[in-house]
Design a protein around this motif. Structure first.
Motif, mmCIF file in Angstrom:
data_model
loop_
_atom_site.group_PDB
_atom_site.id
_atom_site.type_symbol
_atom_site.label_atom_id
_atom_site.label_comp_id
_atom_site.label_asym_id
_atom_site.label_seq_id
_atom_site.Cartn_x
_atom_site.Cartn_y
_atom_site.Cartn_z
ATOM 1 N N LEU A 56 -1.092 -2.220 -5.824
ATOM 2 C CA LEU A 56 -2.119 -1.272 -6.258
ATOM 3 C C LEU A 56 -2.793 -1.709 -7.547
ATOM 4 C CD1 LEU A 56 -3.292 1.435 -5.317
ATOM 5 C CD2 LEU A 56 -1.614 2.586 -6.766
ATOM 6 N N PHE A 57 -2.023 -2.367 -8.414
ATOM 7 C CA PHE A 57 -2.536 -2.812 -9.704
ATOM 8 C C PHE A 57 -2.236 -4.300 -9.876
ATOM 9 C CE2 PHE A 57 -1.323 1.672 -10.201
ATOM 10 C CZ PHE A 57 -2.532 2.224 -10.583
ATOM 11 N N ASN A 111 -9.496 8.731 -12.071
ATOM 12 C CA ASN A 111 -9.090 7.407 -11.588
ATOM 13 C C ASN A 111 -7.620 7.391 -11.204
ATOM 14 O OD1 ASN A 111 -11.668 6.397 -12.067
ATOM 15 N ND2 ASN A 111 -11.151 5.617 -14.097
ATOM 16 N N LEU A 112 -6.790 7.999 -12.028
ATOM 17 C CA LEU A 112 -5.353 8.015 -11.778
ATOM 18 C C LEU A 112 -5.033 8.759 -10.484
ATOM 19 C CD1 LEU A 112 -2.702 7.081 -13.198
ATOM 20 C CD2 LEU A 112 -2.548 9.396 -14.130
ATOM 21 N N ILE A 113 -5.676 9.889 -10.278
ATOM 22 C CA ILE A 113 -5.447 10.675 -9.058
ATOM 23 C C ILE A 113 -5.907 9.899 -7.834
ATOM 24 C CG2 ILE A 113 -6.195 12.746 -7.800
ATOM 25 C CD1 ILE A 113 -6.288 14.139 -10.586
ATOM 26 N N GLN A 114 -7.076 9.274 -7.923
ATOM 27 C CA GLN A 114 -7.597 8.531 -6.775
ATOM 28 C C GLN A 114 -6.690 7.372 -6.394
ATOM 29 O OE1 GLN A 114 -11.174 6.027 -7.083
ATOM 30 N NE2 GLN A 114 -12.084 7.345 -5.510
ATOM 31 N N ARG A 115 -6.113 6.718 -7.363
ATOM 32 C CA ARG A 115 -5.298 5.548 -7.100
ATOM 33 C C ARG A 115 -3.863 5.902 -6.714
ATOM 34 N NH1 ARG A 115 -7.633 1.181 -9.970
ATOM 35 N NH2 ARG A 115 -6.002 -0.226 -9.197
ATOM 36 N N CYS A 116 -3.302 6.937 -7.333
ATOM 37 C CA CYS A 116 -1.860 7.190 -7.203
ATOM 38 C C CYS A 116 -1.506 8.442 -6.420
ATOM 39 C CB CYS A 116 -1.219 7.285 -8.587
ATOM 40 S SG CYS A 116 -1.393 5.817 -9.594
ATOM 41 N N ALA A 117 -2.475 9.251 -6.039
ATOM 42 C CA ALA A 117 -2.179 10.518 -5.362
ATOM 43 C C ALA A 117 -3.029 10.648 -4.103
ATOM 44 C CB ALA A 117 -2.415 11.692 -6.308
ATOM 45 N N ARG A 118 -2.985 9.638 -3.282
ATOM 46 C CA ARG A 118 -3.865 9.600 -2.105
ATOM 47 C C ARG A 118 -3.610 10.744 -1.128
ATOM 48 N NH1 ARG A 118 -7.835 5.683 -2.911
ATOM 49 N NH2 ARG A 118 -7.840 4.946 -0.766
#
Length: 242
Positions: A56-57, A111-118
């Motif tokens: 992811l990163f 950004n954090l939600i989009q990447r880590c809370a799909r």
């Protein structure tokens, strides 16, 4: 001396795996934000952080955690400027995550939600801006709507400007070309299928409407001011996912 604030507080439900990932992301952000953390310490931590994080990163040759940089609008300020409270899994394996803060990093949180809370997507949250003195222009708010592919940001000042524009000019949202059917009511023009339902209508500017070659139909086509609830608002910013 006076202070302005950007405030938000909301919760969302995510999976246990996402909660675990989020904890690792927070720990990594704290490490890279600490100037005393050596590159050797970062490399050692990255070696244990997991393949899901690495996918992811993605790392770079310079640093194992450079993949986190695009979470932040300012790469020189790598701080989560809000609090995150991660709960325990319930019987269904869901975890409630609560985000809050008085100097809330809106873009970073999105950004954090989009990447880590799909699993929570689509998801949105509201935020408020205020001031400890009653100064004009210091109060407002907005929202963020997050999907897997985009983030849409809206602000009350822009919405107010648009509403006032509508009050002064009924065509502020543009125009749609319509025909009326005796049984089915109004149909609306789009360039692909001709006259169809409103959700597929083409919205014309005043200049485009004036120069458009109106098609021949069973009824005389008419121009109508675009319904305000349907019109795309050009003041809303939509950012694609990273």
């Amino acid at each position: 001396m006076s202070n302005s604030y950007t405030k938000a507080a909301f919760g969302l439900a995510i999976t246990s795996a996402e909660a675990d990932l989020l904890r690792r992301v927070i720990t990594a952000i704290e490490m890279i934000g600490d100037a005393e953390t050596s590159i050797d310490a970062l490399e050692a931590h990255y070696a244990t952080i997991g393949a899901d994080f690495a996918a992811l990163f993605p790392r770079t040759e310079l640093s194992p955690f450079d993949g986190l940089l695009d979470l932040f609008p300012d790469e020189n300020y790598l701080v989560l400027d809000f609090d995150i409270d991660i709960g325990e899994p319930n019987a269904e394996g869901q975890v409630i995550v609560f985000l809050s803060g008085e100097q809330f990093g809106i873009e970073t949180a999105a950004n954090l939600i989009q990447r880590c809370a799909r699993s929570a997507l689509p998801f949105g949250f509201e935020w408020a801006s205020d001031h400890d003195r009653l100064r004009p222009g210091e109060f407002g708010g907005g929202y963020v709507a997050i999907t897997e592919t985009a983030k849409e940001f809206g602000h009350t000042s822009q919405m107010l400007d648009r509403a006032m524009g509508r009050a002064r000019d009924e065509g502020a949202d543009g125009f749609v070309l319509t025909i009326r059917h005796p049984e089915h009511g109004l149909s609306f023009w789009n360039d692909t299928d001709g006259f169809d339902r409103l959700s597929r209508a083409r919205i014309f500017s005043e200049a485009e409407a004036a120069n458009f070659d109106v098609p021949i139909a069973h009824d005389q086509p008419e121009w109508l001011a675009c319904p305000r609830r349907f019109a795309f608002d050009p003041y809303i910013a939509v950012a694609p996912s990273a």
